[in-house]
Design a protein around this motif. Structure first.
Motif, PDB file in Angstrom:
ATOM      1  N   MET A   1       0.845  -1.168   0.000  1.00 24.64           N
ATOM      2  CA  MET A   1       0.000   0.000   0.000  1.00 24.64           C
ATOM      3  C   MET A   1       0.889   1.230   0.000  1.00 24.64           C
ATOM      4  O   MET A   1       1.940   1.245   0.625  1.00 24.64           O
ATOM      5  N   ARG A   2       0.453   2.251  -0.706  1.00 25.07           N
ATOM      6  CA  ARG A   2       1.225   3.482  -0.786  1.00 25.07           C
ATOM      7  C   ARG A   2       0.940   4.363   0.414  1.00 25.07           C
ATOM      8  O   ARG A   2       0.003   4.134   1.172  1.00 25.07           O
ATOM      9  N   ILE A   3       1.757   5.388   0.594  1.00 15.76           N
ATOM     10  CA  ILE A   3       1.681   6.213   1.791  1.00 15.76           C
ATOM     11  C   ILE A   3       0.323   6.905   1.932  1.00 15.76           C
ATOM     12  O   ILE A   3      -0.210   7.029   3.032  1.00 15.76           O
ATOM     13  N   GLY A   4      -0.256   7.342   0.832  1.00 15.87           N
ATOM     14  CA  GLY A   4      -1.570   7.975   0.883  1.00 15.87           C
ATOM     15  C   GLY A   4      -2.643   7.009   1.353  1.00 15.87           C
ATOM     16  O   GLY A   4      -3.549   7.377   2.101  1.00 15.87           O
ATOM     17  N   THR A  10      -5.392   4.836   8.368  1.00 15.56           N
ATOM     18  CA  THR A  10      -5.087   5.032   9.782  1.00 15.56           C
ATOM     19  C   THR A  10      -5.535   6.388  10.322  1.00 15.56           C
ATOM     20  O   THR A  10      -5.568   6.583  11.532  1.00 15.56           O
ATOM     21  N   GLY A  11      -5.817   7.329   9.425  1.00 20.12           N
ATOM     22  CA  GLY A  11      -6.163   8.677   9.860  1.00 20.12           C
ATOM     23  C   GLY A  11      -4.956   9.484  10.300  1.00 20.12           C
ATOM     24  O   GLY A  11      -5.087  10.513  10.952  1.00 20.12           O
ATOM     25  N   TYR A  38       4.136   0.175   1.547  1.00 19.94           N
ATOM     26  CA  TYR A  38       4.031  -0.343   2.908  1.00 19.94           C
ATOM     27  C   TYR A  38       3.288  -1.667   2.921  1.00 19.94           C
ATOM     28  O   TYR A  38       2.333  -1.863   2.168  1.00 19.94           O
ATOM     29  N   HIS A  39       3.708  -2.549   3.789  1.00 18.58           N
ATOM     30  CA  HIS A  39       3.030  -3.827   3.992  1.00 18.58           C
ATOM     31  C   HIS A  39       1.676  -3.541   4.638  1.00 18.58           C
ATOM     32  O   HIS A  39       1.531  -2.564   5.378  1.00 18.58           O
ATOM     33  N   SER A  40       0.695  -4.373   4.411  1.00 15.24           N
ATOM     34  CA  SER A  40      -0.630  -4.165   5.005  1.00 15.24           C
ATOM     35  C   SER A  40      -0.555  -4.183   6.532  1.00 15.24           C
ATOM     36  O   SER A  40      -1.376  -3.563   7.220  1.00 15.24           O
ATOM     37  N   PHE A  41       0.436  -4.857   7.093  1.00 15.03           N
ATOM     38  CA  PHE A  41       0.663  -4.904   8.541  1.00 15.03           C
ATOM     39  C   PHE A  41       1.000  -3.515   9.095  1.00 15.03           C
ATOM     40  O   PHE A  41       0.818  -3.258  10.278  1.00 15.03           O
ATOM     41  N   SER A  42       1.462  -2.609   8.232  1.00 16.39           N
ATOM     42  CA  SER A  42       1.859  -1.267   8.672  1.00 16.39           C
ATOM     43  C   SER A  42       0.697  -0.494   9.284  1.00 16.39           C
ATOM     44  O   SER A  42       0.899   0.314  10.189  1.00 16.39           O
ATOM     45  N   ALA A  43      -0.515  -0.728   8.805  1.00 17.53           N
ATOM     46  CA  ALA A  43      -1.672  -0.020   9.368  1.00 17.53           C
ATOM     47  C   ALA A  43      -1.845  -0.373  10.840  1.00 17.53           C
ATOM     48  O   ALA A  43      -2.097   0.509  11.673  1.00 17.53           O
ATOM     49  N   GLU A  44      -1.678  -1.633  11.182  1.00 21.98           N
ATOM     50  CA  GLU A  44      -1.774  -2.043  12.585  1.00 21.98           C
ATOM     51  C   GLU A  44      -0.637  -1.427  13.392  1.00 21.98           C
ATOM     52  O   GLU A  44      -0.841  -0.991  14.536  1.00 21.98           O
ATOM     53  N   GLN A  45       0.559  -1.380  12.819  1.00 21.81           N
ATOM     54  CA  GLN A  45       1.694  -0.759  13.503  1.00 21.81           C
ATOM     55  C   GLN A  45       1.404   0.714  13.801  1.00 21.81           C
ATOM     56  O   GLN A  45       1.652   1.182  14.909  1.00 21.81           O
ATOM     57  N   VAL A  46       0.892   1.426  12.817  1.00 17.69           N
ATOM     58  CA  VAL A  46       0.620   2.853  12.980  1.00 17.69           C
ATOM     59  C   VAL A  46      -0.439   3.068  14.056  1.00 17.69           C
ATOM     60  O   VAL A  46      -0.314   3.960  14.903  1.00 17.69           O
ATOM     61  N   PHE A  65      10.134  -0.753  22.504  1.00 18.35           N
ATOM     62  CA  PHE A  65       9.320  -1.949  22.754  1.00 18.35           C
ATOM     63  C   PHE A  65       8.326  -2.275  21.641  1.00 18.35           C
ATOM     64  O   PHE A  65       7.618  -3.274  21.719  1.00 18.35           O
ATOM     65  N   LEU A  66       8.261  -1.477  20.592  1.00 19.37           N
ATOM     66  CA  LEU A  66       7.249  -1.673  19.552  1.00 19.37           C
ATOM     67  C   LEU A  66       7.314  -3.061  18.930  1.00 19.37           C
ATOM     68  O   LEU A  66       6.295  -3.733  18.771  1.00 19.37           O
ATOM     69  N   HIS A  67       8.509  -3.499  18.593  1.00 21.02           N
ATOM     70  CA  HIS A  67       8.637  -4.825  17.963  1.00 21.02           C
ATOM     71  C   HIS A  67       8.052  -5.901  18.878  1.00 21.02           C
ATOM     72  O   HIS A  67       7.332  -6.790  18.423  1.00 21.02           O
ATOM     73  N   CYS A  68       8.342  -5.805  20.157  1.00 25.21           N
ATOM     74  CA  CYS A  68       7.852  -6.804  21.107  1.00 25.21           C
ATOM     75  C   CYS A  68       6.326  -6.805  21.162  1.00 25.21           C
ATOM     76  O   CYS A  68       5.707  -7.862  21.085  1.00 25.21           O
ATOM     77  N   VAL A  69       5.703  -5.620  21.291  1.00 28.05           N
ATOM     78  CA  VAL A  69       4.241  -5.594  21.414  1.00 28.05           C
ATOM     79  C   VAL A  69       3.545  -5.957  20.108  1.00 28.05           C
ATOM     80  O   VAL A  69       2.388  -6.362  20.130  1.00 28.05           O
ATOM     81  N   MET A  70       4.242  -5.832  18.995  1.00 25.61           N
ATOM     82  CA  MET A  70       3.651  -6.217  17.720  1.00 25.61           C
ATOM     83  C   MET A  70       3.706  -7.728  17.516  1.00 25.61           C
ATOM     84  O   MET A  70       2.952  -8.281  16.730  1.00 25.61           O
ATOM     85  N   THR A  71       4.596  -8.401  18.242  1.00 22.16           N
ATOM     86  CA  THR A  71       4.738  -9.847  18.070  1.00 22.16           C
ATOM     87  C   THR A  71       4.261 -10.643  19.281  1.00 22.16           C
ATOM     88  O   THR A  71       4.083 -11.852  19.190  1.00 22.16           O
TER      89      THR A  71
END
Length: 131
Positions: A1-4, A10-11, A38-46, A65-71
Motif C-alpha cells: 500500500m502506498r503512503i496515501g 489510519t487517519g 508499505y506492507h498491510s501490517f503497517s496499518a496495525e503498527q501505525v 518496545f514496539l517490535h515486542c508488542v507487535m509480536t
C-alpha cells in the motif's frame, strides 16, 4: 500500500508517517518509481504507535518496545514496564505541580476578593462592572 492509502487507512497524516519511518517505527520498500510501498501490517503498527503516543510516550520510548508488542502480548514485553513506571511518575509529578499552582491561584483570588468584595467574575473569568 502506498503512503496515501496508509494515511487514509489510519487517519494519520503523511507527514507523521514519514516521521515514523525516519524514527524506525515503520518501514517501507521503494517501488521502481520511487514511491514508498508499505506492507498491510503497517496499518496495525501505525494504530499501535498512535495508542502509545496517546499515553504520552515519545517515539523514542515506543521504539524500545514496539517490535515486542507487535509480536507478543504487551504483558510479556519486559521493556514496557520501566517506560510505564517512568511515565506514571512524570505524570504524578506534573499533577502535584498543577495542584500547587491551582491552590496558589485560588488563594490569590480569595485574597483579592476579601480586599475588594465588589470585584466579581462572570462565568468566563472576566471582571463584571458593578457600577
Amino acid at each position: 500500500m502506498r503512503i496515501g492509502e496508509l494515511s487514509k487507512a489510519t487517519g494519520v497524516s503523511i507527514r507523521s508517517l514519514r516521521y515514523y519511518e525516519e524514527q524506525g517505527l515503520i518501514s517501507s520498500q521503494r517501488m521502481a518509481n520511487g514511491y514508498r510501498d508499505y506492507h498491510s501490517f503497517s496499518a496495525e503498527q501505525v494504530k499501535t504507535i498512535q495508542f502509545y503516543l496517546s499515553l504520552g510516550l515519545t517515539t523514542e520510548q515506543i521504539a524500545g518496545f514496539l517490535h515486542c508488542v507487535m509480536t507478543s502480548k504487551e504483558a510479556f514485553c519486559r521493556e514496557i514496564m520501566p517506560v510505564y513506571r517512568s511515565k506514571l511518575k512524570e505524570v504524578s509529578e506534573q499533577i502535584e505541580l498543577l495542584q500547587a499552582i491551582k491552590a496558589n491561584l485560588e488563594e490569590r483570588i480569595s485574597h483579592i476578593l476579601s480586599e475588594n468584595p465588589e470585584m466579581e467574575m462572570n462565568e468566563n473569568g472576566n471582571e463584571t462592572d458593578q457600577t
